[in-house]
Design a protein around this motif. Structure first.
Motif, mmCIF file in Angstrom:
data_model
loop_
_atom_site.group_PDB
_atom_site.id
_atom_site.type_symbol
_atom_site.label_atom_id
_atom_site.label_comp_id
_atom_site.label_asym_id
_atom_site.label_seq_id
_atom_site.Cartn_x
_atom_site.Cartn_y
_atom_site.Cartn_z
ATOM 1 N N ALA A 261 -9.109 9.858 -9.276
ATOM 2 C CA ALA A 261 -8.929 9.156 -10.543
ATOM 3 C C ALA A 261 -9.363 7.705 -10.429
ATOM 4 N N GLU A 262 -9.586 7.100 -11.588
ATOM 5 C CA GLU A 262 -9.883 5.678 -11.685
ATOM 6 C C GLU A 262 -8.617 4.953 -12.127
ATOM 7 N N GLY A 263 -8.209 3.929 -11.380
ATOM 8 C CA GLY A 263 -6.983 3.218 -11.681
ATOM 9 C C GLY A 263 -7.171 1.922 -12.456
ATOM 10 N N GLN A 264 -8.380 1.653 -12.935
ATOM 11 C CA GLN A 264 -8.674 0.375 -13.596
ATOM 12 C C GLN A 264 -7.743 0.082 -14.756
ATOM 13 N N MET B 173 1.421 14.846 -7.379
ATOM 14 C CA MET B 173 0.984 15.396 -6.091
ATOM 15 C C MET B 173 1.912 14.910 -4.975
ATOM 16 N N PRO B 174 2.007 15.654 -3.872
ATOM 17 C CA PRO B 174 2.921 15.273 -2.789
ATOM 18 C C PRO B 174 2.485 14.051 -1.993
ATOM 19 N N VAL B 175 1.172 13.796 -1.899
ATOM 20 C CA VAL B 175 0.708 12.724 -1.023
ATOM 21 C C VAL B 175 -0.519 12.047 -1.622
ATOM 22 N N ALA B 176 -0.585 10.729 -1.452
ATOM 23 C CA ALA B 176 -1.732 9.946 -1.935
ATOM 24 C C ALA B 176 -2.151 8.987 -0.840
ATOM 25 N N ASN B 177 -3.434 8.597 -0.836
ATOM 26 C CA ASN B 177 -3.899 7.658 0.185
ATOM 27 C C ASN B 177 -3.809 6.223 -0.317
ATOM 28 N N ALA B 178 -4.281 5.293 0.494
ATOM 29 C CA ALA B 178 -4.160 3.870 0.168
ATOM 30 C C ALA B 178 -5.360 3.359 -0.629
ATOM 31 N N SER B 179 -5.910 4.198 -1.487
ATOM 32 C CA SER B 179 -6.971 3.888 -2.437
ATOM 33 C C SER B 179 -8.372 4.037 -1.868
ATOM 34 N N LEU B 180 -9.297 4.274 -2.798
ATOM 35 C CA LEU B 180 -10.732 4.301 -2.520
ATOM 36 C C LEU B 180 -11.390 3.272 -3.436
ATOM 37 N N TYR B 181 -12.722 3.186 -3.363
ATOM 38 C CA TYR B 181 -13.424 2.142 -4.111
ATOM 39 C C TYR B 181 -13.235 2.261 -5.623
ATOM 40 N N ASP B 182 -13.461 3.459 -6.156
ATOM 41 C CA ASP B 182 -13.376 3.678 -7.599
ATOM 42 C C ASP B 182 -13.307 5.174 -7.858
ATOM 43 N N GLY B 183 -13.241 5.547 -9.130
ATOM 44 C CA GLY B 183 -13.090 6.947 -9.472
ATOM 45 C C GLY B 183 -14.272 7.813 -9.097
ATOM 46 N N LEU C 222 -6.870 -5.804 -3.302
ATOM 47 C CA LEU C 222 -6.328 -6.670 -4.341
ATOM 48 C C LEU C 222 -6.176 -5.907 -5.658
ATOM 49 N N CYS C 223 -7.127 -5.022 -5.960
ATOM 50 C CA CYS C 223 -7.024 -4.203 -7.169
ATOM 51 C C CYS C 223 -5.861 -3.220 -7.047
ATOM 52 N N THR C 224 -5.648 -2.725 -5.836
ATOM 53 C CA THR C 224 -4.509 -1.858 -5.573
ATOM 54 C C THR C 224 -3.202 -2.590 -5.849
ATOM 55 N N LEU C 225 -3.113 -3.818 -5.374
ATOM 56 C CA LEU C 225 -1.907 -4.619 -5.586
ATOM 57 C C LEU C 225 -1.686 -4.875 -7.072
ATOM 58 N N ALA C 226 -2.763 -5.185 -7.795
ATOM 59 C CA ALA C 226 -2.645 -5.404 -9.241
ATOM 60 C C ALA C 226 -2.109 -4.150 -9.928
ATOM 61 N N PHE C 227 -2.605 -2.997 -9.531
ATOM 62 C CA PHE C 227 -2.118 -1.717 -10.059
ATOM 63 C C PHE C 227 -0.623 -1.570 -9.791
ATOM 64 N N THR C 228 -0.221 -1.852 -8.555
ATOM 65 C CA THR C 228 1.169 -1.668 -8.152
ATOM 66 C C THR C 228 2.108 -2.596 -8.911
ATOM 67 N N ILE C 229 1.693 -3.853 -9.096
ATOM 68 C CA ILE C 229 2.518 -4.811 -9.830
ATOM 69 C C ILE C 229 2.689 -4.364 -11.282
ATOM 70 N N HIS C 230 1.592 -3.982 -11.925
ATOM 71 C CA HIS C 230 1.669 -3.567 -13.319
ATOM 72 C C HIS C 230 2.538 -2.324 -13.471
ATOM 73 N N LEU D 296 0.835 -1.204 0.000
ATOM 74 C CA LEU D 296 0.000 0.000 0.000
ATOM 75 C C LEU D 296 0.870 1.255 0.000
ATOM 76 N N TYR D 297 1.978 1.196 0.734
ATOM 77 C CA TYR D 297 2.915 2.317 0.759
ATOM 78 C C TYR D 297 3.517 2.538 -0.634
ATOM 79 N N GLU D 298 3.901 1.447 -1.286
ATOM 80 C CA GLU D 298 4.458 1.563 -2.633
ATOM 81 C C GLU D 298 3.406 2.076 -3.611
ATOM 82 N N PHE D 299 2.180 1.615 -3.444
ATOM 83 C CA PHE D 299 1.068 2.104 -4.270
ATOM 84 C C PHE D 299 0.914 3.612 -4.122
#
Length: 448
Positions: free
Chosen positions: A259-262, A126-136, A331-339, A113-116
């Protein structure tokens, strides 16, 4: 009784308590055409093999994104997801992990989540981002609520280029707490209209780039006008890959990015689950919804990860919570981070450029068709065209020929008076043969 514990008397009491006569009354808001007047036309009992065959036959009737020329976008984009992504997220330590309440046993979850967050911050500028929300769309709603807390004002001005579904989702959320929204009429290029609507009561201005019509806009002038009036600028991005080529929202003066990360690491998945990206300025961080993971050191001086900010109601914040977001799309966050890790900065830029080139080739092919008008002046991988016939009818005819030609704007906003507008998207998965098939078939449909 094991699976249906309520008695008829229990149900009657529950219905009486909420003031309705029957269970059917709970569905009055669902249009009649969308409701069945009886059970579905399937056997009441069947074995597993029979069910698989029946549902497989039904599914085979669909024209899926992976089997036909596909030009749909409008907030959900078909990109290639490397096999490595699915391989890694299906590892049991990722697939079964849950909310990281105890950092001593959740270091893996906290680290990705930190890497994400780091990737999202770099992507959005941007200087700071959170650990994701549901969708855009819900990220946009959270951004509006956050802006009202920061500015202590109660009105959001929403550009006519913002996705209509995002607008409606936001209105649903923020109107419940008394926030006023002014959604401007649909516009392919809406910059001047937005600036004219900013006033002393404006808490935030919401713009999208590339917008729902595909128009890519430098929103710097809107940012200046918003800040001059004491309002915040929220930039919405529905196509995350675009930030690999276009100027980042942070560079353009955004205060909040929703934003939407899909598009990165996540397939279309029939519309979800997706992953919301949310980033902001340092000075606004304590009003940011959701979670913020941070890096620290443990008692032995080793690198470790913790939840630095947890502003949810579930973290004993109760009425002081900035949001009722109950989880992140882990899990979607992790998929984003891996890609993103597989691509790297150079790979993302190349991917973005390839998307743009495919869209330009598609635009050029459609532009040559008599009666087709290109509406979008500058775009990333999506653009709008005006057809001499209703777009929904054209899409239906092309679908009968196994071509998914795009999204009629009327499907997103039926009352906008833009029934002849079609949204067309092309990505790295679009082939030259796909483009030729679309152009040839569209010309035939329009000629008849």
């Amino acid at each position: 009784m094991r699976y249906l514990p309520l008695t008829p008397d229990d149900r009657e009491a529950m219905l009486a308590a909420i003031g309705v006569k029957s269970i059917d009354d709970l569905f009055v808001d669902v249009p009649g055409a969308a409701r069945l007047d009886g059970p579905v036309d399937l056997p009441r009992v069947a074995g597993e093999l029979e069910v698989e065959r029946a549902l497989g036959a039904m599914a085979a009737k669909n024209a899926t994104a992976g089997t036909v020329p596909f030009f749909c976008g409008a907030g959900a984009y078909k990109h290639h997801v490397p096999a490595t992504v699915d391989h890694v997220i299906q590892r049991s330590e990722f697939l079964t992990s849950y909310t990281p309440y105890q950092p001593e046993i959740a270091q893996g979850t906290l680290q990705y989540l930190y890497e994400f967050q780091t990737q999202v911050a770099n992507l959005t500028g941007m200087p700071v981002a959170n650990a994701s929300l549901y969708d855009g769309s819900t990220a946009m709603a959270e951004g509006v609520l956050m802006a009202t807390r920061v500015t202590r004002r109660n009105k959001a001005v929403i550009s006519g280029g913002v996705h209509p579904h995002y607008v409606r989702a936001t209105e649903t959320v923020v109107h419940a707490v008394g926030v006023e929204t002014e959604a401007l009429p649909a516009a392919v290029d809406a910059e001047a209209d937005v600036i004219a609507r900013i006033g002393p009561d404006t808490a935030c201005v919401v713009v999208q780039t590339p917008n729902i019509f595909g128009t890519a806009t430098d929103v710097g002038k809107i940012a200046e006008a918003a800040h001059a009036a004491g309002a915040l600028l929220i930039v919405v991005v529905t196509e995350a890959v675009s930030m690999g080529l276009l100027k980042s929202p942070g560079e353009m003066g955004a205060d909040i990015v929703a934003a939407e990360g899909q598009s990165i690491g996540n397939a279309l998945n029939f519309g979800g689950p997706y992953v919301g990206l949310f980033a902001t300025r340092d000075k606004l961080v304590r009003q940011m919804p959701g979670r913020l993971c941070g890096e620290t050191v443990d008692a032995d001086g080793e690198r470790g990860f913790v939840l630095t900010l947890s502003t949810r109601e579930q973290h004993i914040r109760r009425d002081k919570a900035t949001s009722n977001i109950c989880t992140n799309s882990g899990l979607c966050t992790l998929a984003f981070t891996i890609h993103m890790s597989l691509l790297g900065e150079t790979g993302l830029r190349r991917l973005a450029l390839l998307n743009h080139e495919k869209a330009v080739a598609t635009r050029d092919a459609l532009k040559a068709i008599p009666g087709v008008e290109i509406l979008t002046p500058r775009f990333f991988n999506e653009f709008a065209v005006r057809l001499p016939k209703p777009a929904a009818e054209v899409v239906e005819q092309l679908a009968n020929h196994h071509i998914l030609a795009g999204v009629p704007y009327s499907r997103l906003a039926p009352d906008a008076g833009m029934d002849d507008v079609l949204l067309v998207a092309a990505t790295e998965t679009t082939t030259d043969a796909d483009i030729k098939i679309l152009a040839t078939s569209l010309a035939k449909v329009l000629a008849n």
